[in-house]
Design an enzyme around this catalytic site. Structure first.
Site, mmCIF file in Angstrom:
data_model
loop_
_atom_site.group_PDB
_atom_site.id
_atom_site.type_symbol
_atom_site.label_atom_id
_atom_site.label_comp_id
_atom_site.label_asym_id
_atom_site.label_seq_id
_atom_site.Cartn_x
_atom_site.Cartn_y
_atom_site.Cartn_z
ATOM 1 C CB ALA A 85 20.728 20.061 73.670
ATOM 2 C CB THR A 137 11.149 23.800 64.669
ATOM 3 O OG1 THR A 137 10.754 24.815 63.761
ATOM 4 C CG2 THR A 137 11.984 22.790 63.868
ATOM 5 C CG ASP A 138 6.736 26.511 62.870
ATOM 6 O OD1 ASP A 138 7.980 26.611 62.886
ATOM 7 O OD2 ASP A 138 5.982 27.507 62.802
ATOM 8 C CD GLU A 139 12.417 27.205 61.005
ATOM 9 O OE1 GLU A 139 13.264 26.956 60.147
ATOM 10 O OE2 GLU A 139 12.552 28.073 61.886
ATOM 11 C CE1 TYR A 162 16.898 24.138 64.195
ATOM 12 C CE2 TYR A 162 15.124 25.133 62.908
ATOM 13 C CZ TYR A 162 15.614 24.666 64.111
ATOM 14 O OH TYR A 162 14.815 24.707 65.240
ATOM 15 C CB ALA A 164 17.006 18.549 56.655
ATOM 16 C CE LYS A 166 14.716 20.596 66.565
ATOM 17 N NZ LYS A 166 15.244 20.399 67.945
ATOM 18 C CG ASN A 192 9.541 30.089 71.214
ATOM 19 O OD1 ASN A 192 9.409 29.933 72.410
ATOM 20 N ND2 ASN A 192 8.887 29.334 70.333
ATOM 21 N NE ARG A 293 17.382 32.111 56.590
ATOM 22 C CZ ARG A 293 16.637 32.151 57.700
ATOM 23 N NH1 ARG A 293 15.412 31.653 57.702
ATOM 24 N NH2 ARG A 293 17.093 32.701 58.800
HETATM 25 P P1 NAD Z 1 19.392 28.028 71.447
HETATM 26 O O1 NAD Z 1 20.315 27.967 70.271
HETATM 27 O O2 NAD Z 1 19.155 29.337 72.106
HETATM 28 O O3 NAD Z 1 19.891 27.023 72.579
HETATM 29 C C1 NAD Z 1 20.399 25.739 72.299
HETATM 30 C C2 NAD Z 1 21.151 25.246 73.531
HETATM 31 O O4 NAD Z 1 21.635 23.924 73.234
HETATM 32 C C3 NAD Z 1 22.366 26.107 73.882
HETATM 33 O O5 NAD Z 1 22.377 26.357 75.277
HETATM 34 C C4 NAD Z 1 23.551 25.243 73.481
HETATM 35 O O6 NAD Z 1 24.702 25.466 74.280
HETATM 36 C C5 NAD Z 1 22.989 23.844 73.657
HETATM 37 N N1 NAD Z 1 23.676 22.849 72.810
HETATM 38 C C6 NAD Z 1 23.929 22.940 71.476
HETATM 39 N N2 NAD Z 1 24.588 21.841 71.062
HETATM 40 C C7 NAD Z 1 24.735 21.034 72.153
HETATM 41 C C8 NAD Z 1 25.308 19.760 72.355
HETATM 42 N N3 NAD Z 1 25.901 19.072 71.367
HETATM 43 N N4 NAD Z 1 25.257 19.209 73.588
HETATM 44 C C9 NAD Z 1 24.671 19.883 74.620
HETATM 45 N N5 NAD Z 1 24.122 21.106 74.492
HETATM 46 C C10 NAD Z 1 24.148 21.672 73.259
HETATM 47 O O7 NAD Z 1 18.036 27.378 70.930
HETATM 48 P P2 NAD Z 1 16.525 27.737 71.338
HETATM 49 O O8 NAD Z 1 16.037 28.802 70.450
HETATM 50 O O9 NAD Z 1 16.422 27.869 72.797
HETATM 51 O O10 NAD Z 1 15.803 26.377 70.884
HETATM 52 C C11 NAD Z 1 15.711 25.278 71.784
HETATM 53 C C12 NAD Z 1 15.043 24.116 71.081
HETATM 54 O O11 NAD Z 1 13.757 24.515 70.641
HETATM 55 C C13 NAD Z 1 15.799 23.634 69.842
HETATM 56 O O12 NAD Z 1 15.717 22.232 69.794
HETATM 57 C C14 NAD Z 1 15.038 24.271 68.679
HETATM 58 O O13 NAD Z 1 15.142 23.465 67.529
HETATM 59 C C15 NAD Z 1 13.627 24.276 69.244
HETATM 60 N N6 NAD Z 1 12.761 25.349 68.725
HETATM 61 C C16 NAD Z 1 13.166 26.653 68.758
HETATM 62 C C17 NAD Z 1 12.311 27.652 68.277
HETATM 63 C C18 NAD Z 1 12.695 29.121 68.323
HETATM 64 O O14 NAD Z 1 11.990 29.950 67.751
HETATM 65 N N7 NAD Z 1 13.777 29.497 68.994
HETATM 66 C C19 NAD Z 1 11.053 27.309 67.762
HETATM 67 C C20 NAD Z 1 10.677 25.954 67.754
HETATM 68 C C21 NAD Z 1 11.537 24.989 68.243
#
Ligand code: NAD
Length: 362
Positions: A85, A137-139, A162, A164, A166, A192, A293
């Site tokens: 989340a 994340t790698d960021e 973002y 920061a 994470k 992803n 950006r």
């Molecule tokens: P996403 O934005 O698609 O999903 C996030 C989910 O978290 C959503 O379902 C949202 O409803 C839920 N959420 C947000 N705030 C919440 C809260 N306060 N309480 C409960 N639920 C909450 O994100 P994603 O792309 O699936 O990423 C998932 C995780 O993976 C994140 O932690 C992100 O930092 C990490 N990540 C993502 C990527 C990418 O490329 N998408 C890469 C590396 C890491």
């Protein structure tokens, strides 16, 4: 090897979370409880494949709500947590960082406190089997030079609100292991892509703009490079790390598939030209260079050799093959994204650092 029988997945209605949950239901015998507050990015339709399964439970809970988290821990009795989340979109963090601090930092803190409270009262065996897998994340490693790769020992240099937040969550997770002994593992994964991704992110945004004949925005020169990985590879990596990794370890997860944003946009256009030719001409004609950006990191790339060496995991899908199947999914699942777009987000430009959208710090 550590097989878990009850897994609590936060953010399970999001893009990666829903892929993880679908995989866990399909390929493990575990009972899966999803905790998700259903922000604009959470979508129960992404869980339609599993929501009637007897080993699936959904709890609409905010990870900042300690009382509700305590209730869900007591109810679901997990032997593992996969924490996904988060607020995840960099442009939104530029417009309104407050909600990122709240969920990514305070939410992770609250989850750690409740996880530790629950973990401490488990019998000895349960305490040693328990894992808290934090998905980051790698960021957090910041912008890399042309031949650099982020590894587990790369110093943190987050540049966006973002990344920061994470990075802050990663440090909290590390501290909860070091100070309290909570058996945590952290992963830092690259970009992803795949089905069910919210259409504010690059690849689905390009597909939808092209289908609607709208300008396809490319930030700045389009030369910024990202390392790409299919979400099903990520879901497999997370399941493998949860099963195999030692507490206290972190793993960088990379796709070994670096592409500039402009070349990703061109590849998507090329696939669409082939699958759904537009009588008005090739989709590339819609490419429009727009204001960059603020603080845009130039390059992210991940060295995934540690996870390969210690855990025996490496990505299996090539970007070319995964991108094509992703485009096909968006073409075949118009209802999914049309319903998503009927909500608050309609494809507008975000992340230009205007004060008007900032709701925090006042
Ligand atoms: P996403 O934005 O698609 O999903 C996030 C989910 O978290 C959503 O379902 C949202 O409803 C839920 N959420 C947000 N705030 C919440 C809260 N306060 N309480 C409960 N639920 C909450 O994100 P994603 O792309 O699936 O990423 C998932 C995780 O993976 C994140 O932690 C992100 O930092 C990490 N990540 C993502 C990527 C990418 O490329 N998408 C890469 C590396 C890491």
């Amino acid at each position: 090897m550590n097989t878990h029988s009850a897994i609590l997945v936060t953010g399970g209605a999001g893009f990666i979370g829903s892929a993880v949950v679908r995989r866990l239901i399909r390929e493990s015998g575990a009972f899966v409880t999803v905790v998700d507050s259903l922000t604009y990015a959470g979508n129960l339709e992404s869980l339609a494949e599993v929501d009637q399964h007897p080993r699936f439970r959904f709890e609409q809970v905010d990870i900042c709500d300690a009382g509700e988290l305590g209730r869900v821990f007591a109810l679901s009795q997990p032997d593992a947590v996969i924490h996904l989340a988060a607020e995840s979109h960099v442009d939104r963090s530029i417009d309104d960082a407050g909600v990122f601090v709240r969920t990514n930092v305070m939410g992770t803190y609250t989850l750690l406190v409740e996880a530790r409270r629950y973990w401490q009262q488990l019998p000895h065996d349960g305490r040693s089997r328990f894992r808290f897998l934090h998905v980051s994340t790698d960021e957090v490693f910041g912008s890399l030079g042309e031949s650099e790769y982020a590894r587990e020992d790369t110093p943190y240099e987050p540049n966006s609100p973002y990344s920061a937040t994470k990075a802050g969550s990663d440090h909290l997770v590390r501290a909860w292991h070091h100070t309290y002994g909570l058996p945590t593992i952290t992963t830092n994964c690259c970009n992803n892509y795949g089905p069910h991704q919210f259409p504010e992110k690059l690849i689905p945004l390009v597909i939808l703009c092209a289908l609607e004949g709208r300008p396809i925005p490319v930030y700045g020169t389009g030369k910024n490079v990202r390392d790409w990985m299919h979400v099903d590879d990520t879901a497999e990596a997370l399941q493998t790390v949860l099963r195999e990794a030692e507490p206290g370890h972190s793993y960088c997860i990379g796709g070994y598939d670096e592409h500039s944003n402009l070349s990703v946009v061109r590849e998507v256009c090329g696939i669409l030209n082939h699958l759904l030719p537009d009588p008005s001409g090739p989709y590339e004609r819609l490419i429009t260079f727009v204001q960059d950006r603020p603080g845009h990191d130039m390059r992210y790339a991940v060295d995934g050799s540690r996870i390969e060496r210690e855990i025996g995991w490496a990505p299996r899908r090539s970007f070319a093959e995964g991108l094509r199947s992703t485009v096909v999914w968006y073409l075949e699942n118009r209802e999914w994204w049309q319903r998503v777009l009927s909500g608050a987000y309609r494809g507008e430009r975000l992340g230009l650092a205007s004060f008007e959208t900032e709701t925090d710090a006042r």
